[in-house]
Design a protein around this motif. Structure first.
Motif, PDB file in Angstrom:
ATOM      1  N   ASN A 127      -6.655   8.271   0.040  1.00 56.16           N
ATOM      2  CA  ASN A 127      -5.496   8.996  -0.479  1.00 56.16           C
ATOM      3  C   ASN A 127      -4.286   8.078  -0.639  1.00 56.16           C
ATOM      4  O   ASN A 127      -3.167   8.544  -0.829  1.00 56.16           O
ATOM      5  CB  ASN A 127      -5.134  10.159   0.454  1.00 56.16           C
ATOM      6  CG  ASN A 127      -5.484  11.483  -0.190  1.00 56.16           C
ATOM      7  OD1 ASN A 127      -5.888  11.527  -1.349  1.00 56.16           O
ATOM      8  ND2 ASN A 127      -5.313  12.552   0.558  1.00 56.16           N
ATOM      9  N   ARG A 128      -4.520   6.802  -0.496  1.00 58.20           N
ATOM     10  CA  ARG A 128      -3.448   5.808  -0.639  1.00 58.20           C
ATOM     11  C   ARG A 128      -3.788   4.904  -1.827  1.00 58.20           C
ATOM     12  O   ARG A 128      -4.882   4.993  -2.382  1.00 58.20           O
ATOM     13  CB  ARG A 128      -3.321   4.990   0.650  1.00 58.20           C
ATOM     14  CG  ARG A 128      -3.085   5.898   1.866  1.00 58.20           C
ATOM     15  CD  ARG A 128      -3.090   5.124   3.147  1.00 58.20           C
ATOM     16  NE  ARG A 128      -1.739   4.600   3.359  1.00 58.20           N
ATOM     17  CZ  ARG A 128      -1.455   3.581   4.143  1.00 58.20           C
ATOM     18  NH1 ARG A 128      -2.406   2.945   4.798  1.00 58.20           N
ATOM     19  NH2 ARG A 128      -0.217   3.177   4.292  1.00 58.20           N
ATOM     20  N   THR A 129      -2.845   4.045  -2.168  1.00 60.14           N
ATOM     21  CA  THR A 129      -3.059   3.141  -3.298  1.00 60.14           C
ATOM     22  C   THR A 129      -2.636   1.727  -2.914  1.00 60.14           C
ATOM     23  O   THR A 129      -1.497   1.502  -2.506  1.00 60.14           O
ATOM     24  CB  THR A 129      -2.239   3.592  -4.529  1.00 60.14           C
ATOM     25  OG1 THR A 129      -2.609   4.944  -4.842  1.00 60.14           O
ATOM     26  CG2 THR A 129      -2.498   2.701  -5.720  1.00 60.14           C
ATOM     27  N   ASN A 130      -3.579   0.788  -3.038  1.00 61.29           N
ATOM     28  CA  ASN A 130      -3.249  -0.626  -2.862  1.00 61.29           C
ATOM     29  C   ASN A 130      -2.679  -1.126  -4.185  1.00 61.29           C
ATOM     30  O   ASN A 130      -3.192  -0.793  -5.260  1.00 61.29           O
ATOM     31  CB  ASN A 130      -4.483  -1.433  -2.493  1.00 61.29           C
ATOM     32  CG  ASN A 130      -5.066  -1.014  -1.159  1.00 61.29           C
ATOM     33  OD1 ASN A 130      -4.369  -0.488  -0.291  1.00 61.29           O
ATOM     34  ND2 ASN A 130      -6.354  -1.230  -0.985  1.00 61.29           N
TER      35      ASN A 130
ATOM     36  N   THR B 261       0.883  -1.166   0.000  1.00 56.77           N
ATOM     37  CA  THR B 261       0.000   0.000   0.000  1.00 56.77           C
ATOM     38  C   THR B 261       0.916   1.210   0.000  1.00 56.77           C
ATOM     39  O   THR B 261       1.760   1.362   0.885  1.00 56.77           O
ATOM     40  CB  THR B 261      -0.930   0.013   1.228  1.00 56.77           C
ATOM     41  OG1 THR B 261      -1.769  -1.152   1.161  1.00 56.77           O
ATOM     42  CG2 THR B 261      -1.810   1.260   1.217  1.00 56.77           C
ATOM     43  N   PHE B 262       0.776   2.021  -1.037  1.00 60.54           N
ATOM     44  CA  PHE B 262       1.605   3.216  -1.163  1.00 60.54           C
ATOM     45  C   PHE B 262       0.859   4.412  -0.584  1.00 60.54           C
ATOM     46  O   PHE B 262      -0.338   4.565  -0.800  1.00 60.54           O
ATOM     47  CB  PHE B 262       1.974   3.471  -2.628  1.00 60.54           C
ATOM     48  CG  PHE B 262       2.845   2.402  -3.205  1.00 60.54           C
ATOM     49  CD1 PHE B 262       4.136   2.170  -2.716  1.00 60.54           C
ATOM     50  CD2 PHE B 262       2.401   1.616  -4.254  1.00 60.54           C
ATOM     51  CE1 PHE B 262       4.944   1.187  -3.245  1.00 60.54           C
ATOM     52  CE2 PHE B 262       3.208   0.625  -4.792  1.00 60.54           C
ATOM     53  CZ  PHE B 262       4.486   0.405  -4.284  1.00 60.54           C
ATOM     54  N   ASP B 263       1.591   5.254   0.119  1.00 60.72           N
ATOM     55  CA  ASP B 263       1.013   6.423   0.765  1.00 60.72           C
ATOM     56  C   ASP B 263       0.976   7.591  -0.232  1.00 60.72           C
ATOM     57  O   ASP B 263       1.622   8.613  -0.034  1.00 60.72           O
ATOM     58  CB  ASP B 263       1.839   6.782   2.010  1.00 60.72           C
ATOM     59  CG  ASP B 263       1.108   7.763   2.911  1.00 60.72           C
ATOM     60  OD1 ASP B 263      -0.118   7.924   2.748  1.00 60.72           O
ATOM     61  OD2 ASP B 263       1.774   8.370   3.760  1.00 60.72           O
ATOM     62  N   ALA B 264       0.234   7.373  -1.304  1.00 58.00           N
ATOM     63  CA  ALA B 264       0.094   8.381  -2.359  1.00 58.00           C
ATOM     64  C   ALA B 264      -1.198   8.084  -3.119  1.00 58.00           C
ATOM     65  O   ALA B 264      -1.607   6.922  -3.217  1.00 58.00           O
ATOM     66  CB  ALA B 264       1.294   8.324  -3.315  1.00 58.00           C
TER      67      ALA B 264
ATOM     68  N   ALA C 227       8.340   3.643  -3.354  1.00 58.80           N
ATOM     69  CA  ALA C 227       7.614   4.334  -2.279  1.00 58.80           C
ATOM     70  C   ALA C 227       8.332   5.620  -1.872  1.00 58.80           C
ATOM     71  O   ALA C 227       7.689   6.660  -1.660  1.00 58.80           O
ATOM     72  CB  ALA C 227       7.451   3.406  -1.073  1.00 58.80           C
TER      73      ALA C 227
ATOM     74  N   ASN D 158      -7.442   3.656  -2.502  1.00 54.94           N
ATOM     75  CA  ASN D 158      -7.748   3.405  -1.096  1.00 54.94           C
ATOM     76  C   ASN D 158      -7.685   4.764  -0.396  1.00 54.94           C
ATOM     77  O   ASN D 158      -6.714   5.095   0.262  1.00 54.94           O
ATOM     78  CB  ASN D 158      -6.730   2.415  -0.517  1.00 54.94           C
ATOM     79  CG  ASN D 158      -6.962   2.132   0.947  1.00 54.94           C
ATOM     80  OD1 ASN D 158      -7.873   2.660   1.567  1.00 54.94           O
ATOM     81  ND2 ASN D 158      -6.114   1.295   1.521  1.00 54.94           N
TER      82      ASN D 158
ATOM     83  N   ASN E 178       5.148  13.362  -4.210  1.00 54.36           N
ATOM     84  CA  ASN E 178       3.885  13.692  -3.545  1.00 54.36           C
ATOM     85  C   ASN E 178       4.045  14.956  -2.707  1.00 54.36           C
ATOM     86  O   ASN E 178       3.177  15.811  -2.690  1.00 54.36           O
ATOM     87  CB  ASN E 178       3.433  12.508  -2.671  1.00 54.36           C
ATOM     88  CG  ASN E 178       1.972  12.594  -2.292  1.00 54.36           C
ATOM     89  OD1 ASN E 178       1.202  13.340  -2.877  1.00 54.36           O
ATOM     90  ND2 ASN E 178       1.587  11.818  -1.315  1.00 54.36           N
TER      91      ASN E 178
END
Length: 156
Positions: A109-112, A16-19, A145, A107, A152
């Motif tokens: 503001n995140r991306t699975n 899961t990326f925090d972007a 990441a 997801n 970001n």
């Protein structure tokens, strides 16, 4: 081909990326971004070809310490914006004749993200796993990441 057989030939990593998905997609699909994260840490990468469309080819070259070249290349067979990328792939001299499925899911503001490599045989999959599939791709996605965090934060 049975689904069970496919599972026996597939190695997958989930992150899961925090972007946001738009940024993850851009960083994954634009050559000016790919050059910053596709190679292992400390290695440089040249994007030789990047024709991001169904039927389009891609080729990235990384100089190796021994003076040789590590060549990544393939051809896109399916692209669904913000959802899925399917491509053939060769990573010479280590891996040939595999198919990559990169799945993206919003997801908040995140991306699975699910990254799967389908091998021609179960034996080849086992060999690739022993050669360091999880460590190699894991470190690449850690670099991805970090790159995502950098771009970001520029947008904030």
């Amino acid at each position: 081909m049975a689904e069970n057989d496919l599972a026996k030939r597939t190695l997958s990593l989930k992150k899961t990326f925090d972007a946001p998905i738009e940024l993850v997609w851009e960083a994954w699909t634009q050559p000016e971004h790919i050059a910053h994260w596709w190679a292992p840490k400390g290695m440089s990468l040249t994007v030789v070809e990047h024709n991001f469309k169904v039927g389009g080819k891609w080729k990235y070259v990384m100089p190796m310490p021994n003076g040789g070249e590590f060549i990544s290349e393939g051809q896109y067979s399916e692209i669904v914006k913000f959802q899925k990328i399917v491509t053939s792939a060769n990573f010479r001299p280590m891996t040939e004749g595999v198919e990559i499925h990169a799945l993206f899911e919003k997801n908040g503001n995140r991306t699975n993200f699910v990254f799967s490599v389908i091998h021609p045989t179960e034996e080849y999959k086992i060999q690739q796993e022993k050669m360091g599939f999880y460590n190699g791709w894991g470190s690449t996605f850690d670099r991805f990441a970090t790159f995502l965090a950098t771009i970001n934060n520029k947008g904030k």
